[in-house]
Design an enzyme around this catalytic site. Structure first.
Site, PDB file in Angstrom:
ATOM      1  N   PHE A 131     -15.769 -37.397  20.184  1.00 15.04           N
ATOM      2  CA  PHE A 131     -15.904 -36.280  19.566  1.00 15.04           C
ATOM      3  C   PHE A 131     -16.168 -36.916  18.640  1.00 15.04           C
ATOM      4  O   PHE A 131     -16.083 -38.108  18.026  1.00 15.04           O
ATOM      5  CB  PHE A 131     -13.988 -36.641  19.172  1.00 15.04           C
ATOM      6  CG  PHE A 131     -13.025 -35.333  18.689  1.00 15.04           C
ATOM      7  CD1 PHE A 131     -13.839 -33.956  19.055  1.00 15.04           C
ATOM      8  CD2 PHE A 131     -13.163 -35.900  17.072  1.00 15.04           C
ATOM      9  CE1 PHE A 131     -13.236 -33.441  18.137  1.00 15.04           C
ATOM     10  CE2 PHE A 131     -12.352 -35.042  16.660  1.00 15.04           C
ATOM     11  CZ  PHE A 131     -12.773 -33.512  16.507  1.00 15.04           C
ATOM     12  N   ASP A 203      -9.087 -43.225  24.039  1.00 11.89           N
ATOM     13  CA  ASP A 203      -7.944 -41.448  23.474  1.00 11.89           C
ATOM     14  C   ASP A 203      -7.339 -40.587  24.437  1.00 11.89           C
ATOM     15  O   ASP A 203      -8.346 -40.070  24.819  1.00 11.89           O
ATOM     16  CB  ASP A 203      -9.458 -41.472  22.023  1.00 11.89           C
ATOM     17  CG  ASP A 203      -8.914 -40.016  21.505  1.00 11.89           C
ATOM     18  OD1 ASP A 203      -7.929 -39.798  21.546  1.00 11.89           O
ATOM     19  OD2 ASP A 203      -9.513 -40.067  20.428  1.00 11.89           O
ATOM     20  N   TYR A 228      -0.551 -31.946  18.398  1.00 14.69           N
ATOM     21  CA  TYR A 228      -1.123 -30.496  18.197  1.00 14.69           C
ATOM     22  C   TYR A 228      -1.318 -30.097  18.847  1.00 14.69           C
ATOM     23  O   TYR A 228      -2.096 -28.840  18.623  1.00 14.69           O
ATOM     24  CB  TYR A 228      -1.539 -30.784  16.453  1.00 14.69           C
ATOM     25  CG  TYR A 228      -2.996 -30.894  16.325  1.00 14.69           C
ATOM     26  CD1 TYR A 228      -4.595 -30.537  16.943  1.00 14.69           C
ATOM     27  CD2 TYR A 228      -3.015 -32.420  15.009  1.00 14.69           C
ATOM     28  CE1 TYR A 228      -5.524 -31.651  16.474  1.00 14.69           C
ATOM     29  CE2 TYR A 228      -3.804 -32.843  15.358  1.00 14.69           C
ATOM     30  CZ  TYR A 228      -5.416 -32.683  15.973  1.00 14.69           C
ATOM     31  OH  TYR A 228      -6.145 -33.098  15.627  1.00 14.69           O
ATOM     32  N   LYS A 229      -2.490 -30.810  19.779  1.00 17.90           N
ATOM     33  CA  LYS A 229      -2.842 -29.635  21.296  1.00 17.90           C
ATOM     34  C   LYS A 229      -2.145 -29.600  22.174  1.00 17.90           C
ATOM     35  O   LYS A 229      -0.957 -28.926  22.046  1.00 17.90           O
ATOM     36  CB  LYS A 229      -3.980 -30.612  21.455  1.00 17.90           C
ATOM     37  CG  LYS A 229      -5.575 -31.016  20.402  1.00 17.90           C
ATOM     38  CD  LYS A 229      -6.426 -32.116  20.348  1.00 17.90           C
ATOM     39  CE  LYS A 229      -7.335 -32.168  19.424  1.00 17.90           C
ATOM     40  NZ  LYS A 229      -8.365 -33.079  19.854  1.00 17.90           N
ATOM     41  N   ARG A 377     -15.626 -22.235  25.494  1.00 13.41           N
ATOM     42  CA  ARG A 377     -14.535 -23.498  26.015  1.00 13.41           C
ATOM     43  C   ARG A 377     -13.122 -22.744  25.836  1.00 13.41           C
ATOM     44  O   ARG A 377     -12.484 -22.032  24.989  1.00 13.41           O
ATOM     45  CB  ARG A 377     -14.494 -24.575  24.495  1.00 13.41           C
ATOM     46  CG  ARG A 377     -13.282 -26.016  24.943  1.00 13.41           C
ATOM     47  CD  ARG A 377     -13.375 -26.963  23.946  1.00 13.41           C
ATOM     48  NE  ARG A 377     -13.209 -26.929  23.315  1.00 13.41           N
ATOM     49  CZ  ARG A 377     -11.813 -27.206  22.321  1.00 13.41           C
ATOM     50  NH1 ARG A 377     -12.686 -29.057  22.532  1.00 13.41           N
ATOM     51  NH2 ARG A 377     -11.952 -27.489  21.283  1.00 13.41           N
TER      52      ARG A 377
HETATM   53  C1  LIG Z   1      -8.814 -33.572  18.474  1.00 12.71           C
HETATM   54  C2  LIG Z   1      -9.659 -34.876  18.678  1.00 12.71           C
HETATM   55  C3  LIG Z   1      -9.324 -35.984  17.608  1.00 12.71           C
HETATM   56  C4  LIG Z   1      -8.641 -35.665  15.982  1.00 12.71           C
HETATM   57  O1  LIG Z   1      -8.815 -36.095  14.990  1.00 12.71           O
HETATM   58  P1  LIG Z   1      -7.842 -35.508  14.043  1.00 12.71           P
HETATM   59  O2  LIG Z   1      -7.533 -37.363  12.864  1.00 12.71           O
HETATM   60  O3  LIG Z   1      -6.361 -35.888  14.323  1.00 12.71           O
HETATM   61  O4  LIG Z   1      -8.331 -34.867  12.763  1.00 12.71           O
HETATM   62  C5  LIG Z   1      -9.698 -37.287  17.782  1.00 12.71           C
HETATM   63  N1  LIG Z   1     -10.830 -37.472  18.683  1.00 12.71           N
HETATM   64  C6  LIG Z   1     -10.751 -36.756  19.539  1.00 12.71           C
HETATM   65  C7  LIG Z   1     -11.267 -37.334  21.032  1.00 12.71           C
HETATM   66  C8  LIG Z   1     -10.170 -35.449  20.043  1.00 12.71           C
HETATM   67  O5  LIG Z   1      -9.685 -34.864  20.544  1.00 12.71           O
END
Ligand SMILES: *Cc1c(COP(=O)(O)O)cnc(C)c1O
Length: 416
Positions: A131, A203, A228-229, A377
């Site tokens: 990401f 992560d 939040y996911k 997705r």
């Molecule tokens: C969703 C996601 C993020 C989101 O980071 P924010 O700081 O909340 O915007 C970070 N890393 C991964 C791998 C994600 O899937």
């Protein structure tokens, strides 16, 4: 051949089916985007009302003590801990995933720099397919430290053994890839990193609440992730950071705000980190948002990650099978691994007009999302997704594709 009735029968036998009633999902929507923003637990509305009207409105500043606001990052961290194989006192819910990545990476680099055997290591290894914010934070930190750190991007999982070498300080991997749904073997990869003298930061953005995670058994050094996911904490809800007890004394991070101080209300002019997980904190938290995280965790407390995983695999298997049977005439390609061990809780298919097809699906109430390049997705959240939902979603997809009922010139929204 599977029928809709078969799917309804599976719902009738599903031990998690009753949990769906704890979420507020709008009529006419099949929500397959809980991997990006989890649905709202019904209880969140009353909880928000209470926090705003009573705790803030009536009790005012006393609530830092009387409503436990000050303790909330730790208390909720302890509630999240069992979902990721962490112990009590090892997790706090705080800040964003990006910010927690910065803290975790900085701390991991410092732990290596403090070790004379490893102090010369200057490489952070991660995946090009990670990401973007994970890569960006690693780049930003490396540049900012001005100590010659570089980010090494790996193009394929089987290149990791070659890429992790005696220059590698830290390996930063996302356990389940956001785009493909590929799941790393955490224990094997952590073992590899350690054998080469590197530390590994995981992560868990697409893992926490989605797949069983055992950070201790998986040999992780540090971890971060989103609430939040799959954890249904609400839009922008604070993220989490995990520092295992074995590393806490050595864990030093640069965002040394007063919430990480040993005596925050002593108001001394110098920073002394508190013992334990509190040193991962920085400053005052968004309490209203933080409080919502508990409503999501309350639902998880009623089941197990093993039960969630069993249903997740059943849902994703069914979706793959139905798409391949019923949309066989169309140029869809499965991007997500078929092997269960390699799959998270999402299914991605590419289609040459992926963006347009997804826009048409959303217009028909099937909410997934789109990721470059050409990837549709679909996230499967066993707490509130039914087998009949899967059937209906595939039928709508088939109908859109058969009739070519999508606009290839659809204008892109700012957030896809
Ligand atoms: C969703 C996601 C993020 C989101 O980071 P924010 O700081 O909340 O915007 C970070 N890393 C991964 C791998 C994600 O899937």
């Amino acid at each position: 051949m599977t029928t809709r009735i078969d799917c309804q029968e599976r719902d009738a036998r599903d031990p998690l089916a009753a949990l769906r009633d704890q979420f507020d999902l709008p009529q006419g929507v099949i929500y397959l985007d809980g991997n990006s923003l989890g649905a709202r637990p019904k209880a969140a509305l009353a909880r928000a009302q209470h926090v705003i009207a009573q705790e803030w409105g009536h009790d005012l500043i006393r609530s830092w003590n009387t409503a436990g606001w000050f303790d909330l990052p730790r208390r909720l961290g302890d509630r999240l801990a069992p979902l990721i194989g962490a112990a009590a006192g090892e997790v706090v819910i705080t800040d964003t995933t990006s910010v927690n990545l910065f803290k975790a990476l900085a701390a991991a680099l410092q732990m290596q720099a403090d070790d004379p055997q490893r102090a010369a290591r200057r490489v952070i290894v991660t995946e090009r397919s990670n990401f973007p914010t994970d890569i960006y934070m690693a780049e930003g930190l490396s540049a900012w430290l001005a100590r010659g750190y570089t980010v090494r991007l790996v193009d394929a999982v089987d290149e990791l053994p070659q890429a992790i070498d005696d220059e590698t300080a830290v390996v930063l991997l996302t356990h389940v890839n956001y785009r493909t749904g590929y799941q790393h073997d955490m224990a094997a990869t952590s073992t590899l990193a350690h054998a080469r003298g590197a530390l590994i930061v995981w992560d868990l953005a697409h893992s926490a609440g989605a797949v069983p995670v055992d950070l201790h058994a998986g040999g992780a050094d540090l971890a971060v992730g989103c609430t939040y996911k799959y954890l249904n904490g609400g839009p922008g809800a604070p993220a989490f950071i995990w520092v295992p007890a074995r590393h806490q004394a050595r864990f030093r991070q640069p965002l040394s705000g007063w919430w990480g101080h040993a005596a925050p209300f002593a108001m001394t002019p110098h920073f002394t980190a508190t013992d334990g997980i509190g040193r991962a904190l920085c400053g005052t938290q968004p309490v209203v948002s933080l409080a919502m995280v508990e409503c999501g965790l309350d639902v998880f407390a009623q089941t197990t990650m093993d039960a969630i995983r069993a249903k997740s695999l059943a849902l994703t298997d069914l979706f793959i099978a139905l798409v391949e049977q019923r949309c066989a005439a169309h140029p869809l390609a499965l991007v997500t691994p078929r092997a269960h061990a390699l799959r998270g809780s999402q299914v991605s298919f590419s289609h040459p007009h992926g963006y347009a097809v997804m826009a048409a699906l959303i217009a028909r109430g099937v909410i997934g999302d789109y990721r470059e390049p050409a990837i549709m997705r679909f996230g499967f959240t066993p707490l509130y997704t039914s087998f009949a939902d899967v059937w209906d979603a595939v039928e709508i997809l088939r109908d859109i594709l058969d009739r070519q009922a999508y606009d290839v010139h659809a204008k892109r929204d700012a957030v896809t």
